[in-house]
Design an enzyme around this catalytic site. Structure first.
Site, short mmCIF file in Angstrom:
data_model
loop_
_atom_site.label_atom_id
_atom_site.label_comp_id
_atom_site.label_asym_id
_atom_site.label_seq_id
_atom_site.Cartn_x
_atom_site.Cartn_y
_atom_site.Cartn_z
N ASP A 131 0.82 -1.22 0.00
CA ASP A 131 0.00 0.00 0.00
C ASP A 131 0.85 1.27 0.00
O ASP A 131 0.62 2.19 0.79
CB ASP A 131 -0.96 0.01 1.20
CG ASP A 131 -1.94 -1.16 1.17
OD1 ASP A 131 -1.95 -1.88 0.17
OD2 ASP A 131 -2.69 -1.33 2.15
N ASP A 152 -0.36 -4.44 -3.78
CA ASP A 152 -1.37 -3.38 -3.90
C ASP A 152 -0.74 -2.00 -3.76
O ASP A 152 -1.29 -1.12 -3.09
CB ASP A 152 -2.46 -3.55 -2.82
CG ASP A 152 -3.06 -4.95 -2.81
OD1 ASP A 152 -3.08 -5.59 -3.88
OD2 ASP A 152 -3.50 -5.40 -1.74
#
Length: 291
Positions: A131, A152
């Site tokens: 992230d 991600d």
């Protein structure tokens, strides 16, 4: 951009500027409204170990070079205040800066959260593992930027154009470049990568994206994909229902990882007409606000 006047502030850790800390300069800037000018904060080389929150519109942060001007913090993502840098206001620009979170591989750790409208990044670096870049909400433009992470590492529900950027996966297994959130057809959001490079540490270690929200939307166009990209390209995040609603496409990409014959059947090999809405600055309304 609103206003025409410009205030310039200098941040220098040695004390030879207006401020020693970036946050102090932001706090000292006038609270802009549409009648005010922009504030340019010039940041001298150094490693700035601080959290930064941009909560005023029309702020520009300018580093000397991304390799020499680094904003860094070490914190897992446990609250809205966790990212190293949070952009909460509109009309933000950053140039030649590194945004870093050194938390490591044991959990999400956001280096940059962009939650204001009309934000632009030029020649910046975003570095974490899981992230890395939370492209949260609003319209955003990234040009010539470097984004590094394993899982991600570009995520959120923003509408963003990544122009000639380099995304580098540091995952050794099970990596994902993106996790776009769009949760309804009514939301005009999505990530578009144009003229980018997608590389990584190993062969077949990362997918291009997986749906954080059911209507997740990501397009990769005119970009180089190394063998890091897995043949299937995309994943439904263990929810087959999302195959019907997510929109994942690629257009005229090249490199070992770009081959479409192994892609999941529910992704799209776009025609020129299908790709057209995604591949220019019009995608983010940039013709109206990008200088």
């Amino acid at each position: 951009m609103p206003g025409s006047r410009q205030l310039v502030l200098t941040v220098d850790q040695s004390g030879r500027g207006d401020h020693r800390r970036i946050q102090d300069a932001i706090d000292a800037a006038p609270a802009n409204d549409d009648s005010a000018g922009s504030v340019v904060i010039r940041i001298k080389p150094g490693v700035y170990r601080e959290k930064v929150v941009v909560d005023k519109p029309c702020i520009t942060l300018v580093g000397t070079s991304a390799s020499s001007t680094v904003i860094t913090w070490n914190e897992s993502w446990v609250a809205a205040e966790s990212p190293t840098v949070s952009v909460l206001a509109s009309d933000f620009i950053a140039k030649r800066l590194t945004f870093q979170n050194t938390f490591g591989t044991s959990g999400p750790a956001v280096a940059m959260r962009v939650a204001g409208d009309r934000a632009a990044f030029y020649g910046c670096r975003f570095v974490s593992f899981q992230d890395t870049l939370l492209d949260d909400t609003g319209r955003h433009y990234y040009r010539g930027c470097y984004i590094e992470g394993g899982t991600d590492f570009v995520f959120g529900n923003g509408k963003a154009l990544f122009d000639k950027c380099h995304l580098r996966s540091t995952s050794l297994v099970g990596g994902a470049f993106t996790a776009h959130k769009r949760s309804s057809e009514l939301e005009d959001t999505g990530f578009s990568f144009v003229g980018c490079k997608l590389t990584g540490l190993g062969v077949g270690t990362s997918i291009l994206g997986r749906p954080w929200g059911p209507y997740s939307r990501v397009v990769v166009a005119l970009s180089y994909m190394s063998s890091t990209v897995r043949p299937e390209g995309w994943d439904d995040w263990s929810d087959p229902a999302k195959q019907r609603t997510a929109f994942y496409g690629q257009y005229q990409c090249y490199g070992e990882g770009s081959k479409t014959d192994g892609r999941v059947a529910w992704s799209h090999d776009l025609s020129q007409a299908e790709a057209a809405p995604f591949i220019t600055k019009v995608w983010v309304g940039g013709q109206e606000w990008l200088r």
